[in-house]
Scaffold this active site. Structure first.
Site, mmCIF file in Angstrom:
data_model
loop_
_atom_site.group_PDB
_atom_site.id
_atom_site.type_symbol
_atom_site.label_atom_id
_atom_site.label_comp_id
_atom_site.label_asym_id
_atom_site.label_seq_id
_atom_site.Cartn_x
_atom_site.Cartn_y
_atom_site.Cartn_z
ATOM 1 N N LYS A 22 7.998 63.805 26.643
ATOM 2 C CA LYS A 22 8.726 64.778 27.451
ATOM 3 C C LYS A 22 7.712 65.445 28.366
ATOM 4 O O LYS A 22 6.506 65.454 28.058
ATOM 5 C CB LYS A 22 9.361 65.830 26.529
ATOM 6 C CG LYS A 22 10.502 66.581 27.130
ATOM 7 C CD LYS A 22 11.853 65.951 26.831
ATOM 8 C CE LYS A 22 12.974 66.741 27.479
ATOM 9 N NZ LYS A 22 14.286 66.230 27.154
ATOM 10 N N GLY A 76 29.450 76.309 26.473
ATOM 11 C CA GLY A 76 28.788 75.649 27.604
ATOM 12 C C GLY A 76 29.735 74.634 28.218
ATOM 13 O O GLY A 76 30.061 73.615 27.590
ATOM 14 N N HIS A 123 27.695 69.969 32.504
ATOM 15 C CA HIS A 123 27.894 68.530 32.683
ATOM 16 C C HIS A 123 28.436 67.859 31.431
ATOM 17 O O HIS A 123 29.409 67.110 31.478
ATOM 18 C CB HIS A 123 26.574 67.874 33.086
ATOM 19 C CG HIS A 123 26.122 68.284 34.447
ATOM 20 N ND1 HIS A 123 25.108 69.173 34.660
ATOM 21 C CD2 HIS A 123 26.588 67.921 35.659
ATOM 22 C CE1 HIS A 123 24.951 69.351 35.964
ATOM 23 N NE2 HIS A 123 25.830 68.598 36.585
ATOM 24 N N VAL A 124 27.800 68.113 30.301
ATOM 25 C CA VAL A 124 28.237 67.461 29.062
ATOM 26 C C VAL A 124 29.485 68.152 28.520
ATOM 27 O O VAL A 124 30.466 67.494 28.151
ATOM 28 C CB VAL A 124 27.115 67.488 27.994
ATOM 29 C CG1 VAL A 124 27.580 66.800 26.721
ATOM 30 C CG2 VAL A 124 25.847 66.817 28.513
HETATM 31 P P1 NAD Z 1 24.295 72.076 32.098
HETATM 32 O O1 NAD Z 1 23.197 72.924 32.620
HETATM 33 O O2 NAD Z 1 25.088 71.244 33.032
HETATM 34 O O3 NAD Z 1 25.348 72.993 31.311
HETATM 35 C C1 NAD Z 1 24.981 74.008 30.459
HETATM 36 C C2 NAD Z 1 26.039 75.086 30.576
HETATM 37 O O4 NAD Z 1 25.742 76.087 29.601
HETATM 38 C C3 NAD Z 1 26.047 75.789 31.935
HETATM 39 O O5 NAD Z 1 27.368 75.814 32.441
HETATM 40 C C4 NAD Z 1 25.530 77.190 31.624
HETATM 41 O O6 NAD Z 1 26.090 78.191 32.453
HETATM 42 C C5 NAD Z 1 25.967 77.362 30.186
HETATM 43 N N1 NAD Z 1 25.229 78.380 29.445
HETATM 44 C C6 NAD Z 1 23.925 78.718 29.532
HETATM 45 N N2 NAD Z 1 23.641 79.725 28.676
HETATM 46 C C7 NAD Z 1 24.810 80.008 28.035
HETATM 47 C C8 NAD Z 1 25.166 80.943 27.047
HETATM 48 N N3 NAD Z 1 24.288 81.811 26.544
HETATM 49 N N4 NAD Z 1 26.437 80.941 26.592
HETATM 50 C C9 NAD Z 1 27.370 80.102 27.111
HETATM 51 N N5 NAD Z 1 27.077 79.194 28.062
HETATM 52 C C10 NAD Z 1 25.814 79.159 28.524
HETATM 53 O O7 NAD Z 1 23.636 71.196 30.932
HETATM 54 P P2 NAD Z 1 24.207 69.849 30.316
HETATM 55 O O8 NAD Z 1 23.592 68.693 31.015
HETATM 56 O O9 NAD Z 1 25.679 69.950 30.181
HETATM 57 O O10 NAD Z 1 23.552 69.900 28.860
HETATM 58 C C11 NAD Z 1 24.047 70.782 27.868
HETATM 59 C C12 NAD Z 1 23.104 70.778 26.687
HETATM 60 O O11 NAD Z 1 23.000 69.448 26.169
HETATM 61 C C13 NAD Z 1 21.669 71.199 27.028
HETATM 62 O O12 NAD Z 1 21.158 71.904 25.933
HETATM 63 C C14 NAD Z 1 20.940 69.884 27.188
HETATM 64 O O13 NAD Z 1 19.569 69.996 26.901
HETATM 65 C C15 NAD Z 1 21.646 69.029 26.154
HETATM 66 N N6 NAD Z 1 21.605 67.590 26.437
HETATM 67 C C16 NAD Z 1 22.091 67.124 27.616
HETATM 68 C C17 NAD Z 1 22.055 65.761 27.881
HETATM 69 C C18 NAD Z 1 22.613 65.194 29.154
HETATM 70 O O14 NAD Z 1 22.768 63.971 29.264
HETATM 71 N N7 NAD Z 1 22.937 66.027 30.141
HETATM 72 C C19 NAD Z 1 21.518 64.878 26.924
HETATM 73 C C20 NAD Z 1 21.047 65.378 25.708
HETATM 74 C C21 NAD Z 1 21.089 66.748 25.488
#
Ligand code: NAD
Length: 367
Positions: free
Chosen positions: A94, A194, A197-198
């Site tokens: 990473k 949250g 994206h996911v």
């Molecule tokens: P993202 O940034 O698109 O979405 C995260 C969301 O969480 C945002 O809408 C943000 O406003 C919200 N958020 C932040 N702090 C918050 C809080 N205190 N309470 C409520 N909501 C809050 O990220 P993502 O790509 O959807 O990923 C989500 C999680 O999954 C992250 O922790 C990321 O590391 C993990 N993850 C993502 C992937 C991937 O393919 N995108 C893969 C593995 C792990």
């Protein structure tokens, strides 16, 4: 994120690098600096027994370098186990860039970072993470081939989030099967923390199945949009952790299962996308087990993204990525069965399975 777990004052007492709380026999740690572009980055290569260390680059406004170092150490270790348990021939790595991605990031900085990656000759392969994007990876691709998650127009696999969400959905269904005796989620109350994206794609699957969805996000506009689109309910209670739901899906930030929240949790299942959901794997894993909460290990069920970018390296197609991601259902069920049979936490069971694969490969290579 480690910044929430390890505070700066604790870090200063430790030896600068190998003495850090998150150091875990990492193979290589590379500090990258470029005065002209303002780049300050750390690449953590945890383990390359199964293959090159693949993991995204996170750009974040760390409070100090100790927090950045501990974040990269912890995240790179997590990647080793994520790839190992997913059956991928990849090691764990990473990178972190210290800075505000909205203010400090420039194409020149990304290109310079690409040069540092290239200097590692493929031992580390990057991808996007929090604070970096597909266009950033495209810039890096102009400098080095050791990058994934580039645009589909440039031969990449595109945005991995929908595949991650599918894997989380599979893991959640397996956890439900274990806890409720059925993997059908219709009528189940699911709290998704949250709606990014996911989270949004996960919500779309849940909505299709007829789950009762509660959502929460600090981004009010996004939350409203998702609520309207999928018929989800915005959580209105004061404390999301004590919400009376069947399933809690952390899809925002890590370490939300911690000393402060764990006793308040009412959910019977925890299954979400966020990395490092347990602030302390052993302590909080054990408490969840004692409370009878079925925890689907995060690094197992959120592996869809890495499975998807792996396709860029080995050249398999989207259908194969989805098939492998779907298999998260079977592996999660196996983990629950193994954990129960051995009286251990699911986190421990998953780590053991992943470590076994690494140890077996090491033995084979030594022959
Ligand atoms: P993202 O940034 O698109 O979405 C995260 C969301 O969480 C945002 O809408 C943000 O406003 C919200 N958020 C932040 N702090 C918050 C809080 N205190 N309470 C409520 N909501 C809050 O990220 P993502 O790509 O959807 O990923 C989500 C999680 O999954 C992250 O922790 C990321 O590391 C993990 N993850 C993502 C992937 C991937 O393919 N995108 C893969 C593995 C792990």
């Amino acid at each position: 994120m480690i910044a929430e777990v390890v505070k700066a004052n604790d870090l200063i007492k430790s030896d600068p690098v190998f003495g850090q709380p998150s150091f875990n026999d990492h193979e290589q740690i590379v500090f990258c600096h470029d005065k002209d572009t303002g780049l300050k980055a750390i690449i953590g290569i945890h383990n390359t027994v199964l293959g090159p260390a693949l993991g995204g680059t996170r750009m974040w406004s760390y409070a100090n370098e100790w927090e950045a170092l501990n974040d990269v150490l912890r995240l790179s270790r997590g990647m080793t186990y994520k790839s190992a348990i997913s059956g991928l021939n990849l090691g764990g790595g990473k990178a972190v860039i210290i800075g505000d991605s909205k203010k400090d990031k420039t194409p020149a900085m990304m290109a310079k970072f690409g040069e540092f990656i290239h200097s590692l000759s493929g031992k580390y392969i990057t991808a996007e993470d929090v604070g970096t994007t597909t266009p950033d990876m495209d810039i890096i691709r102009d400098i080095t081939p050791h990058v994934t998650g580039i645009s589909e127009s440039k031969g990449g696999s595109g945005n991995p989030s929908p595949v991650t969400a599918y894997g989380v959905y599979m893991g959640m269904k397996a956890a439900a099967m274990h806890r409720f005796g059925t993997d059908k989620l219709d009528g189940k109350k699911v709290l998704v923390q949250g709606t990014g994206h996911v989270g949004e794609t996960l919500i779309s699957y849940l909505a299709k199945e007829g789950a009762h969805i509660e959502i929460t996000d600090i981004n009010e506009a996004k939350m409203q949009e998702v609520a309207a689109k999928y018929g989800a309910h915005i959580y209105t209670g004061k404390d999301i952790y004590s919400a009376d739901v069947d399933i809690y899906a952390p899809c925002a930030l890590g370490a939300t299962v911690n000393d402060d929240t764990i006793q308040r949790l009412k959910a019977k299942v925890i299954a979400g996308a966020a990395n490092n959901q347990l602030a302390n794997d052993e302590v909080h894993g054990k408490i969840l087990q004692e409370k009878g909460i079925s925890y689907a290990p995060d690094f197992l069920i959120n592996a869809g993204g890495i499975i998807n970018v792996y396709a860029e390296i080995v050249g398999y197609d989207k259908a194969e990525s989805m098939r492998r991601t779907e298999n998260i259902y079977n592996t999660t069920l196996e983990i629950f069965t193994h954990a129960e049979a051995n009286g251990i936490t699911t986190q421990k069971a998953a780590m053991t399975l992943a470590q076994q694969r690494i140890d077996d490969r090491k033995k084979e290579s030594a022959k």
